[in-house]
Scaffold this motif. Structure first.
Motif, PDB file in Angstrom:
ATOM      1  N   GLU A  42       0.844  -1.186   0.000  1.00 33.70           N
ATOM      2  CA  GLU A  42       0.000   0.000   0.000  1.00 33.70           C
ATOM      3  C   GLU A  42       0.885   1.243   0.000  1.00 33.70           C
ATOM      4  O   GLU A  42       1.716   1.423   0.878  1.00 33.70           O
ATOM      5  CB  GLU A  42      -0.916   0.002   1.220  1.00 33.70           C
ATOM      6  CG  GLU A  42      -1.922   1.128   1.194  1.00 33.70           C
ATOM      7  CD  GLU A  42      -2.876   1.042   2.375  1.00 33.70           C
ATOM      8  OE1 GLU A  42      -3.707   1.946   2.547  1.00 33.70           O
ATOM      9  OE2 GLU A  42      -2.780   0.056   3.147  1.00 33.70           O
ATOM     10  N   THR A  43       0.676   2.130  -0.972  1.00 32.58           N
ATOM     11  CA  THR A  43       1.546   3.278  -1.180  1.00 32.58           C
ATOM     12  C   THR A  43       0.692   4.536  -1.309  1.00 32.58           C
ATOM     13  O   THR A  43      -0.409   4.510  -1.887  1.00 32.58           O
ATOM     14  CB  THR A  43       2.395   3.085  -2.451  1.00 32.58           C
ATOM     15  OG1 THR A  43       3.055   1.835  -2.385  1.00 32.58           O
ATOM     16  CG2 THR A  43       3.432   4.196  -2.582  1.00 32.58           C
ATOM     17  N   TYR A  44       1.199   5.629  -0.813  1.00 36.43           N
ATOM     18  CA  TYR A  44       0.483   6.910  -0.860  1.00 36.43           C
ATOM     19  C   TYR A  44       0.974   7.716  -2.056  1.00 36.43           C
ATOM     20  O   TYR A  44       2.184   7.884  -2.255  1.00 36.43           O
ATOM     21  CB  TYR A  44       0.730   7.686   0.430  1.00 36.43           C
ATOM     22  CG  TYR A  44       0.104   9.049   0.441  1.00 36.43           C
ATOM     23  CD1 TYR A  44      -1.274   9.199   0.610  1.00 36.43           C
ATOM     24  CD2 TYR A  44       0.876  10.197   0.273  1.00 36.43           C
ATOM     25  CE1 TYR A  44      -1.863  10.458   0.617  1.00 36.43           C
ATOM     26  CE2 TYR A  44       0.306  11.454   0.270  1.00 36.43           C
ATOM     27  CZ  TYR A  44      -1.074  11.580   0.436  1.00 36.43           C
ATOM     28  OH  TYR A  44      -1.650  12.836   0.441  1.00 36.43           O
ATOM     29  N   ASP A  45       0.011   8.215  -2.862  1.00 38.45           N
ATOM     30  CA  ASP A  45       0.309   9.036  -4.023  1.00 38.45           C
ATOM     31  C   ASP A  45       0.164  10.494  -3.615  1.00 38.45           C
ATOM     32  O   ASP A  45      -0.960  10.976  -3.319  1.00 38.45           O
ATOM     33  CB  ASP A  45      -0.645   8.716  -5.165  1.00 38.45           C
ATOM     34  CG  ASP A  45      -0.262   9.445  -6.445  1.00 38.45           C
ATOM     35  OD1 ASP A  45       0.706  10.238  -6.421  1.00 38.45           O
ATOM     36  OD2 ASP A  45      -0.930   9.217  -7.475  1.00 38.45           O
ATOM     37  N   ALA A  46       1.285  11.231  -3.569  1.00 40.84           N
ATOM     38  CA  ALA A  46       1.259  12.611  -3.091  1.00 40.84           C
ATOM     39  C   ALA A  46       0.508  13.520  -4.057  1.00 40.84           C
ATOM     40  O   ALA A  46      -0.034  14.556  -3.656  1.00 40.84           O
ATOM     41  CB  ALA A  46       2.680  13.119  -2.896  1.00 40.84           C
ATOM     42  N   PHE A  47       0.445  13.135  -5.367  1.00 41.64           N
ATOM     43  CA  PHE A  47      -0.205  14.008  -6.336  1.00 41.64           C
ATOM     44  C   PHE A  47      -1.739  13.935  -6.201  1.00 41.64           C
ATOM     45  O   PHE A  47      -2.431  14.951  -6.133  1.00 41.64           O
ATOM     46  CB  PHE A  47       0.223  13.627  -7.747  1.00 41.64           C
ATOM     47  CG  PHE A  47      -0.403  14.464  -8.816  1.00 41.64           C
ATOM     48  CD1 PHE A  47       0.029  15.755  -9.052  1.00 41.64           C
ATOM     49  CD2 PHE A  47      -1.461  13.962  -9.590  1.00 41.64           C
ATOM     50  CE1 PHE A  47      -0.566  16.535 -10.033  1.00 41.64           C
ATOM     51  CE2 PHE A  47      -2.048  14.742 -10.564  1.00 41.64           C
ATOM     52  CZ  PHE A  47      -1.587  16.022 -10.795  1.00 41.64           C
ATOM     53  N   SER A  48      -2.259  12.701  -6.181  1.00 44.18           N
ATOM     54  CA  SER A  48      -3.709  12.531  -6.062  1.00 44.18           C
ATOM     55  C   SER A  48      -4.172  12.455  -4.623  1.00 44.18           C
ATOM     56  O   SER A  48      -5.386  12.442  -4.365  1.00 44.18           O
ATOM     57  CB  SER A  48      -4.153  11.270  -6.798  1.00 44.18           C
ATOM     58  OG  SER A  48      -3.546  10.131  -6.206  1.00 44.18           O
ATOM     59  N   LYS A  49      -3.207  12.402  -3.703  1.00 42.25           N
ATOM     60  CA  LYS A  49      -3.502  12.304  -2.275  1.00 42.25           C
ATOM     61  C   LYS A  49      -4.396  11.110  -1.979  1.00 42.25           C
ATOM     62  O   LYS A  49      -5.348  11.167  -1.206  1.00 42.25           O
ATOM     63  CB  LYS A  49      -4.159  13.590  -1.775  1.00 42.25           C
ATOM     64  CG  LYS A  49      -3.274  14.831  -1.921  1.00 42.25           C
ATOM     65  CD  LYS A  49      -3.953  16.071  -1.400  1.00 42.25           C
ATOM     66  CE  LYS A  49      -3.029  17.285  -1.580  1.00 42.25           C
ATOM     67  NZ  LYS A  49      -3.680  18.554  -1.063  1.00 42.25           N
ATOM     68  N   GLU A  50      -4.037   9.990  -2.600  1.00 48.27           N
ATOM     69  CA  GLU A  50      -4.748   8.736  -2.384  1.00 48.27           C
ATOM     70  C   GLU A  50      -3.721   7.617  -2.212  1.00 48.27           C
ATOM     71  O   GLU A  50      -2.557   7.743  -2.583  1.00 48.27           O
ATOM     72  CB  GLU A  50      -5.663   8.422  -3.574  1.00 48.27           C
ATOM     73  CG  GLU A  50      -6.790   9.419  -3.774  1.00 48.27           C
ATOM     74  CD  GLU A  50      -7.624   9.080  -4.994  1.00 48.27           C
ATOM     75  OE1 GLU A  50      -7.222   8.116  -5.719  1.00 48.27           O
ATOM     76  OE2 GLU A  50      -8.628   9.764  -5.245  1.00 48.27           O
ATOM     77  N   THR A  51      -4.175   6.515  -1.662  1.00 50.52           N
ATOM     78  CA  THR A  51      -3.332   5.329  -1.517  1.00 50.52           C
ATOM     79  C   THR A  51      -3.697   4.313  -2.579  1.00 50.52           C
ATOM     80  O   THR A  51      -4.843   4.255  -3.047  1.00 50.52           O
ATOM     81  CB  THR A  51      -3.507   4.711  -0.119  1.00 50.52           C
ATOM     82  OG1 THR A  51      -4.864   4.342   0.058  1.00 50.52           O
ATOM     83  CG2 THR A  51      -3.069   5.697   0.961  1.00 50.52           C
ATOM     84  N   PHE A  52      -2.704   3.484  -2.968  1.00 51.51           N
ATOM     85  CA  PHE A  52      -2.934   2.437  -3.972  1.00 51.51           C
ATOM     86  C   PHE A  52      -1.975   1.284  -3.695  1.00 51.51           C
ATOM     87  O   PHE A  52      -1.004   1.419  -2.949  1.00 51.51           O
ATOM     88  CB  PHE A  52      -2.729   2.983  -5.383  1.00 51.51           C
ATOM     89  CG  PHE A  52      -1.306   3.353  -5.692  1.00 51.51           C
ATOM     90  CD1 PHE A  52      -0.463   2.490  -6.356  1.00 51.51           C
ATOM     91  CD2 PHE A  52      -0.793   4.587  -5.275  1.00 51.51           C
ATOM     92  CE1 PHE A  52       0.856   2.838  -6.638  1.00 51.51           C
ATOM     93  CE2 PHE A  52       0.504   4.942  -5.554  1.00 51.51           C
ATOM     94  CZ  PHE A  52       1.336   4.070  -6.234  1.00 51.51           C
TER      95      PHE A  52
END
Length: 563
Positions: A42-52
């Motif tokens: 599980e990783t956090y996307d700083a651009f979309s401010k979501e995890t994936f």
């Protein structure tokens, strides 16, 4: 790939290369790669401010050739060093170079390529085989199915596979997708380029032991029976001479080559200061990026600068115009021509080579009138076999041969009819006149003759030593006999003294009536000493004394002779 996208996933400390034991340190990385490929992280996307869920895979490795063997498990040294050809690697162990040579690279050329049929420029054979198929991951697993190996400090050599092939089963095969990767390992071109650059530069400039053009390489060419023009030649003194090749650079060309490397200027950050690697006409300390710049940019410029083609062409035209008797040998060397015309290993004489290279190829007529007269005289002498000296077996030139009869004796420091390189000093040591040039293939016969002469000298020396020992023995026997005779004389003298004292008692020595003293000779020095005593009236006593003195002198002479 830019530096900001690098991730330092593993750092292995230590001073030595790990080899197969690198799998021990790669085990944590492999476990993380399995997790990234399976469930993901599980990783956090700083651009979309979501995890994936982040999933990743190892596509291939990029490394040098030694690291290739450590990661893949293939033995990258020995007769099967090529990991692409696998067990189909074509290799040859060089007898004199003590290394493996790989000559099957022409298989990767397309069918019908001109190099496939060019046997002369390569190993003397034509290449008709197709390129080997790339080995897949499934084939690798099949080959290492029965391998047994251990890792760690107590690791032993692998068994259960063909020798010099696999050292281990790579830990990357524990990744579920690694078997199906088309390309699993890549070679770092920079490292290979540095090795090629070093070998190329050192060979062109002839820099000592790092040059690949050495005696061992020339002997291996002779062993493989290829490129006879590069075979080493032996002098009469026993030393070996390497003929210059087409890539041999003169001192002037080397100086111009170094000047290009010393004076070249690059934009800031493009390359390092290569001039710092040049010291006293020697090149050392080149880094990997330096070699890349030299091979890609500087080498063509430096070679073009050091070799003035227009000047050489003009000089060649002037030289050809000065020739009184032009030849039809072309660019083919004399050594190559003699090797092609050899019959049962015996090469033609230099007179026969002259006839071959001074007649036209089609109709056989000489090139000019002077060549015609020379060829006619040589053919007449060859047919009549008129030579003042007998031709040694296998010789291509000797004193009084047909060549020297027609064209005259050799000039000082020059040998004609044998191509570039041979001189009197190189062929016959300190001799300046032509004596006998034996074909290289018959050098064993000359060595056998020399060995036979050496054995004869040894036998003669042995006989002389025996004669000297006999003379010394005889002299010792004579000395012993003389000593024995001396001892006998001493014993007889002692007996005579006893007789003398018996018939001449000491009372006879006294003063005379008139008070004078009788002089008795001294037996040791010959001088006379005075004795006081009675006058000796017996003449027999004086005769015995005189006899004693004479015997002592004889003994002294004998003693001097013995010494």
């Amino acid at each position: 790939m830019k530096q900001e996208f690098f991730i330092l996933s593993l750092l292995i400390p230590g001073q030595k290369r790990l080899g197969n034991n690198i799998d021990v340190f790669l085990e944590p990385l492999r476990e993380e790669l399995n997790d990234l490929w399976g469930m993901g992280v599980e990783t956090y996307d700083a651009f979309s401010k979501e995890t994936f869920q982040l999933q990743a895979a190892l596509m291939w490795t990029i490394n040098g050739f030694p690291a290739y063997g450590s990661l893949s498990g293939w033995c990258t040294s020995g007769q099967f060093a090529c990991p692409c050809c696998n067990i189909s690697t074509q290799s040859k162990r060089l007898k004199h170079g003590k290394k493996f040579c790989f000559m099957g690279h022409r298989r990767f050329l397309k069918q019908g390529h001109k190099y496939r049929n060019d046997a002369k420029s390569f190993d003397g054979t034509k290449e008709l085989r197709p390129a080997p198929s790339p080995i897949s991951g499934s084939q690798v697993l099949k080959q290492v199915r029965g391998i047994k190996f251990t890792l760690g400090q107590l690791s032993e050599k692998a068994n259960g596979v063909t020798k010099n092939t696999w050292k281990k089963k790579s830990t990357f095969f524990n990744l579920s997708y690694w078997e199906y990767n088309l390309v699993r390992h890549n070679l770092d071109v920079m490292h290979i380029e540095k090795n090629i650059c070093d070998n190329l530069i050192y060979t062109l400039l002839g820099l000592g032991k790092k040059s690949k053009d050495n005696l061992e390489a020339r002997l291996d060419l002779k062993e493989m029976n290829i490129r006879p023009s590069l075979w080493p030649q032996r002098r009469a003194s026993g030393r070996t001479y390497l003929l210059p090749t087409y890539f041999t650079m003169s001192p002037k060309e080397k100086r111009l080559f170094y000047e290009v490397l010393e004076n070249v200027k690059f934009p800031h950050g493009y390359a390092s200061n290569i001039s710092r690697c040049i010291c006293k006409r020697n090149l050392s300390g080149l880094k990997t990026h330096d070699c890349n710049v030299i091979v890609q940019e500087l080498l063509p410029i430096a070679l073009r600068r050091s070799t003035d083609r227009k000047k050489h062409s003009q000089a060649n035209r002037i030289s050809r115009a000065k020739q009184k008797m032009p030849h039809t040998g072309g660019s083919k060397s004399i050594a190559t021509l003699m090797n092609e015309k050899a019959i049962d290993g015996i090469e033609p004489t230099r007179a026969e080579v002259y006839i071959l290279t001074h007649t036209k190829r089609k109709d056989g007529r000489p090139l000019d009138e002077e060549s015609s007269n020379t060829v006619d005289m040589m053919q007449e002498n060859l047919s009549n076999n008129e030579t003042p000296y007998e031709q040694p077996h296998g010789s291509v030139a000797w004193e009084g041969d047909v060549y020297s009869q027609v064209l005259g004796n050799e000039k000082s420091g020059y040998v004609r009819g044998l191509g570039l390189g041979p001189t009197p000093s190189l062929l016959w040591g300190s001799k300046s006149s032509l004596r006998n040039v034996v074909a290289d293939g018959l050098s064993n016969e000359a060595a056998h003759k020399l060995e036979q002469e050496t054995n004869e000298l040894k036998e003669l020396n042995k006989k002389q030593d025996e004669q000297i020992n006999e003379l010394i023995k005889k002299q010792n026997e004579e000395i012993a006999l003389m000593k024995k005779n001396q001892e006998m004389l001493v014993s007889e003298l002692s007996w005579m003294r006893q007789v003398m004292w018996k018939y001449a008692p000491t009372g006879l020595y006294g003063r005379q009536n008139n008070g004078s003293t009788r002089q008795v000779p001294d037996a040791n020095s010959g001088n006379e000493q005075g004795y006081t005593g009675q006058v000796v009236s017996d003449n027999k006593f004086f005769l015995l004394a005189r006899f004693q003195i004479t015997l002592l002198k004889i003994l002294q002479l004998l003693h001097m002779v013995v010494i």
